[in-house]
Design an enzyme around this catalytic site. Structure first.
Site, short mmCIF file in Angstrom:
data_model
loop_
_atom_site.label_atom_id
_atom_site.label_comp_id
_atom_site.label_asym_id
_atom_site.label_seq_id
_atom_site.Cartn_x
_atom_site.Cartn_y
_atom_site.Cartn_z
N HIS A 174 0.86 -1.18 0.00
CA HIS A 174 0.00 0.00 0.00
C HIS A 174 0.90 1.23 0.00
O HIS A 174 1.74 1.39 0.89
CB HIS A 174 -0.92 -0.01 1.22
CG HIS A 174 -1.86 -1.17 1.21
ND1 HIS A 174 -1.47 -2.43 1.63
CD2 HIS A 174 -3.14 -1.27 0.80
CE1 HIS A 174 -2.48 -3.26 1.48
NE2 HIS A 174 -3.52 -2.58 0.99
N ASP A 186 -6.91 -10.57 0.20
CA ASP A 186 -6.80 -9.15 -0.12
C ASP A 186 -6.31 -8.34 1.09
O ASP A 186 -5.89 -8.89 2.10
CB ASP A 186 -8.11 -8.61 -0.67
CG ASP A 186 -9.24 -8.55 0.35
OD1 ASP A 186 -8.99 -8.78 1.56
OD2 ASP A 186 -10.38 -8.26 -0.05
N SER A 187 -6.40 -7.04 0.98
CA SER A 187 -5.93 -6.14 2.03
C SER A 187 -6.63 -6.36 3.37
O SER A 187 -6.07 -6.08 4.42
CB SER A 187 -6.12 -4.68 1.61
OG SER A 187 -5.41 -4.43 0.42
#
Length: 192
Positions: A63, A106-107
Site C-alpha cells: 500500500h 486481499d488487504s
C-alpha cells in the site's frame, strides 16, 4: 442477484472461447482487423492454442505509503496468500498473451478471486540472451471483493514483468485516492 451481473460477461466469454464455425471463419482474414476483432482473436488463440500451462503464486501487496495513513497501513494485509492457474502463449513477435484465474487474500485478509486476459510486449535487453526478458502491457478482467459484496468488478490495469526462462515476476499497480487503491500487487508465474 450476482447472476444478473455475471450473465452478460459469461455469455461474452463463451462466445469468445467457443466460437461457432462461422465465427471462427471470420477470424481468419487479411490482417486488417480492428482492435475489438484482434482482441477476440488473441483471446481465442490463447485459449485454444496455449503453449504452456501456468501456476500463479501471489507474492506481495504494498500500500503506497504516500497515500495511506499509518493507521490504515497497520490494519492491512500485505501477504496475499493464494494461488492461480492459467494458459499462455508467445505470439510470432515474441509477445506474451495469457488467460488466468487467481484467488488471494486481499488487504482485509478476505479471499479475492480475479480472472482475465493479460498481454505484454516483450523485450530482450541483453543481446544474445533469449532467457532474460522484460515485459510491459495490460491486464483486463473481473474481480470480486468481500467489501463490495462479491459483485463482479471489471478491471483494466497496467502489467509489467521480469522474466527468466520459465519463471516470471509479474506486477501491477491499482490506482486510487487517499486511503483507497494505490496498491502495488505482484505474483510469480511458473510455466509448467
Amino acid at each position: 442477484m450476482w447472476l444478473r451481473f455475471c450473465a452478460p460477461a459469461l455469455m461474452a466469454w463463451y462466445w469468445v472461447f467457443f466460437p461457432s464455425t462461422s465465427q471462427a471463419a471470420t477470424m481468419e482474414n487479411d490482417g486488417q482487423d480492428g482492435f475489438w476483432q484482434r482482441a477476440k482473436n488473441n483471446l481465442s488463440e490463447t485459449w485454444h492454442n496455449g503453449q504452456s500451462q501456468d501456476l500463479y503464486v501471489p507474492a506481495m501487496t504494498w500500500h503506497n505509503r504516500w497515500t495511506y495513513s499509518r493507521q490504515k497501513i497497520d490494519k492491512y494485509n500485505e501477504r496475499p496468500w493464494g494461488a492461480g492457474y492459467g494458459v499462455s502463449r508467445l505470439d510470432s513477435d515474441g509477445d506474451w498473451h495469457g488467460i488466468y484465474l487467481m484467488a488471494f487474500k486481499d488487504s482485509f485478509n478476505k479471499w479475492e478471486p480475479i480472472g482475465g486476459y493479460g498481454y505484454e510486449k516483450r523485450w530482450k535487453p541483453v543481446a544474445g540472451n533469449d532467457d532474460f526478458q522484460l515485459g510491459l502491457g495490460f491486464t483486463a478482467g473481473v474481480t470480486m471483493r468481500d467489501n463490495w459484496n462479491y459483485i463482479p468488478i471489471p478491471v483494466l490495469l497496467p502489467l509489467a514483468s521480469i522474466n527468466y526462462q520459465r519463471l516470471s515476476f509479474q506486477m501491477t499497480y491499482i490506482p486510487g485516492t487517499h486511503n483507497n487503491g494505490n496498491v502495488y500487487f505482484a505474483w510469480l508465474r511458473w510455466q509448467l
